[in-house]
Design an enzyme around this catalytic site. Structure first.
Site, PDB file in Angstrom:
ATOM      1  N   ASN A   1       0.856  -1.182   0.000  1.00 25.12           N
ATOM      2  CA  ASN A   1       0.000   0.000   0.000  1.00 25.12           C
ATOM      3  C   ASN A   1       0.900   1.242   0.000  1.00 25.12           C
ATOM      4  O   ASN A   1       1.497   1.565   1.015  1.00 25.12           O
ATOM      5  CB  ASN A   1      -0.884  -0.048   1.259  1.00 25.12           C
ATOM      6  CG  ASN A   1      -1.686   1.222   1.462  1.00 25.12           C
ATOM      7  OD1 ASN A   1      -1.814   2.041   0.557  1.00 25.12           O
ATOM      8  ND2 ASN A   1      -2.234   1.389   2.659  1.00 25.12           N
TER       9      ASN A   1
ATOM     10  N   LYS B   1       0.033   4.269  -0.215  1.00 21.62           N
ATOM     11  CA  LYS B   1      -0.613   5.451   0.378  1.00 21.62           C
ATOM     12  C   LYS B   1      -0.416   6.655  -0.563  1.00 21.62           C
ATOM     13  O   LYS B   1      -0.426   6.482  -1.777  1.00 21.62           O
ATOM     14  CB  LYS B   1      -0.071   5.699   1.787  1.00 21.62           C
ATOM     15  CG  LYS B   1      -0.188   4.433   2.656  1.00 21.62           C
ATOM     16  CD  LYS B   1       0.086   4.644   4.107  1.00 21.62           C
ATOM     17  CE  LYS B   1      -0.085   3.319   4.850  1.00 21.62           C
ATOM     18  NZ  LYS B   1       0.087   3.443   6.278  1.00 21.62           N
TER      19      LYS B   1
ATOM     20  N   HIS C   1      -9.394   1.243   5.182  1.00 19.29           N
ATOM     21  CA  HIS C   1      -8.097   1.406   5.853  1.00 19.29           C
ATOM     22  C   HIS C   1      -8.297   2.366   7.042  1.00 19.29           C
ATOM     23  O   HIS C   1      -9.091   3.299   6.954  1.00 19.29           O
ATOM     24  CB  HIS C   1      -7.066   1.960   4.866  1.00 19.29           C
ATOM     25  CG  HIS C   1      -5.683   1.953   5.432  1.00 19.29           C
ATOM     26  ND1 HIS C   1      -5.255   2.917   6.315  1.00 19.29           N
ATOM     27  CD2 HIS C   1      -4.650   1.075   5.281  1.00 19.29           C
ATOM     28  CE1 HIS C   1      -4.001   2.632   6.673  1.00 19.29           C
ATOM     29  NE2 HIS C   1      -3.618   1.529   6.050  1.00 19.29           N
TER      30      HIS C   1
ATOM     31  N   GLU D   1      -6.695   4.783   8.073  1.00 17.72           N
ATOM     32  CA  GLU D   1      -6.504   6.209   7.752  1.00 17.72           C
ATOM     33  C   GLU D   1      -7.751   6.781   7.094  1.00 17.72           C
ATOM     34  O   GLU D   1      -8.108   7.942   7.319  1.00 17.72           O
ATOM     35  CB  GLU D   1      -5.262   6.382   6.860  1.00 17.72           C
ATOM     36  CG  GLU D   1      -3.987   6.118   7.666  1.00 17.72           C
ATOM     37  CD  GLU D   1      -2.802   5.615   6.866  1.00 17.72           C
ATOM     38  OE1 GLU D   1      -2.825   5.674   5.624  1.00 17.72           O
ATOM     39  OE2 GLU D   1      -1.839   5.136   7.498  1.00 17.72           O
TER      40      GLU D   1
ATOM     41  N   GLU E   1      -5.080  -4.901  10.809  1.00 19.01           N
ATOM     42  CA  GLU E   1      -4.042  -3.896  10.992  1.00 19.01           C
ATOM     43  C   GLU E   1      -4.242  -3.167  12.322  1.00 19.01           C
ATOM     44  O   GLU E   1      -5.017  -2.202  12.387  1.00 19.01           O
ATOM     45  CB  GLU E   1      -4.085  -2.881   9.849  1.00 19.01           C
ATOM     46  CG  GLU E   1      -3.881  -3.500   8.491  1.00 19.01           C
ATOM     47  CD  GLU E   1      -3.298  -2.500   7.503  1.00 19.01           C
ATOM     48  OE1 GLU E   1      -2.233  -2.767   6.964  1.00 19.01           O
ATOM     49  OE2 GLU E   1      -3.910  -1.434   7.308  1.00 19.01           O
TER      50      GLU E   1
ATOM     51  N   GLY F   1       2.839   2.258  10.773  1.00 15.67           N
ATOM     52  CA  GLY F   1       3.786   3.365  10.600  1.00 15.67           C
ATOM     53  C   GLY F   1       4.540   3.721  11.860  1.00 15.67           C
ATOM     54  O   GLY F   1       5.177   4.769  11.932  1.00 15.67           O
TER      55      GLY F   1
ATOM     56  N   SER G   1       3.780  -2.198  10.214  1.00 20.71           N
ATOM     57  CA  SER G   1       5.245  -2.268  10.332  1.00 20.71           C
ATOM     58  C   SER G   1       5.824  -3.620   9.909  1.00 20.71           C
ATOM     59  O   SER G   1       6.786  -4.098  10.511  1.00 20.71           O
ATOM     60  CB  SER G   1       5.682  -1.894  11.751  1.00 20.71           C
ATOM     61  OG  SER G   1       5.309  -0.551  12.043  1.00 20.71           O
TER      62      SER G   1
HETATM   63  P1  PGA Z   1       3.056   0.305   7.634  1.00 20.88           P
HETATM   64  O1  PGA Z   1       1.558   0.524   7.086  1.00 20.88           O
HETATM   65  O2  PGA Z   1       3.559  -0.965   7.025  1.00 20.88           O
HETATM   66  O3  PGA Z   1       3.813   1.521   7.189  1.00 20.88           O
HETATM   67  O4  PGA Z   1       2.960   0.200   9.124  1.00 20.88           O
HETATM   68  C1  PGA Z   1       0.677  -0.547   6.922  1.00 20.88           C
HETATM   69  C2  PGA Z   1      -0.630  -0.042   6.368  1.00 20.88           C
HETATM   70  O5  PGA Z   1      -1.091   1.024   6.783  1.00 20.88           O
HETATM   71  O6  PGA Z   1      -1.255  -0.703   5.499  1.00 20.88           O
END
Ligand code: PGA
Length: 251
Positions: free
Chosen positions: A11, A13, A97, A99, A169, A175, A214
């Site tokens: 992803n 983003k 997601h 976010e 997640e 992140g 992560s």
């Molecule tokens: P990350 O994000 O691997 O940077 O923690 C995962 C995601 O939000 O899908």
């Protein structure tokens, strides 16, 4: 891991211009050309979707959108519809997601509509769920996930369930560099499968449950060794082609 074919999805983003996306794909395709027994998915931003689809045509890489509206067309400024994504050959769509839920107020009701429309439009939905730090600390993880799954999949019949991918997640791991331990990720994925089994029966055994938060080259192998983890949804570590290729080629 199980006999379910794993899915490793990157992803991106809101990263990468179209030129950056093209350079990445040109490098990445060579690095994963021999990968077998794994589905590889790239999730670029809207402006790069068509170009990434064109560059990956005929390869072992699928392309997903990061979001999608549930209406086919209309006065929805800033949104993108299923037929628009279909026209450019998109395979999958990430839905819900954390976010999107946090910054754009997406709720389970919207997502339930999106999941149904995605399936009807021929996309494979990757429905995300996950708890915050506080929710885990006060013991609300299971209630949160159960609510997101039951409500988000409200319009789905058991026969359609295997066409849906769930991404677990934990928000505290996204992140942050703070990965869930393989044990926590396994326990929670197993709870998710159990919740799906209660609602849908045996079809739950066929659902791919991805872990996200992560994931990196250094921890993917131990996560993928767990029985109920069928893949990864990778953010930060998917932005460099070599790192993401190492994740795709997990051991
Ligand atoms: P990350 O994000 O691997 O940077 O923690 C995962 C995601 O939000 O899908």
């Amino acid at each position: 891991m199980s006999n379910r074919t794993p899915i490793i999805a990157g992803n991106w983003k809101m990263y990468k211009t179209m030129a950056e996306a093209a350079a990445y794909v040109n490098e990445f395709l060579g690095l994963v050309a021999d990968a077998s027994g794994v589905e590889i998915v790239l999730c670029p931003s809207y402006t790069s979707l068509a170009e990434v689809r064109r560059l990956t045509a005929g390869s072992n890489v699928k392309v997903a959108a990061q979001n999608m509206h549930f209406e086919a067309e209309g006065a929805f400024t800033g949104e993108v519809s299923p037929p628009m994504l279909k026209e450019i050959g998109i395979d999958d769509v990430i839905l819900g997601h954390s976010e999107r839920r946090e910054y754009y107020n997406e709720n389970d009701g919207d997502l339930a509509r999106k999941v149904v429309v995605a399936l009807e439009s021929g996309f494979r939905p990757i429905l995300c769920c996950g708890e915050t730090d506080d929710e885990r600390e006060v013991g609300n993880t299971e209630a949160k996930l159960e609510g997101q799954l039951v409500n988000g999949l409200a319009g789905i019949e058991a026969s359609r369930l295997p066409s849906i991918v769930i991404a677990y997640e934990p928000i505290w791991a996204i992140g942050t560099g703070k990965t869930a331990t393989p044990q926590i990720a396994q326990e929670t994925s197993s709870f998710i499968r159990g919740t799906l089994a209660q609602k849908f029966g045996d079809a739950a055994e066929q659902v791919r449950i991805l872990y996200g938060g992560s994931v990196k080259p250094g921890n993917v192998d131990e996560l993928m060794a767990e029985r109920d983890i069928d893949g990864a949804l990778v953010g930060g570590a998917s932005l460099a082609a070599a790192d993401f290729a190492r994740i795709v080629n997990f051991q």
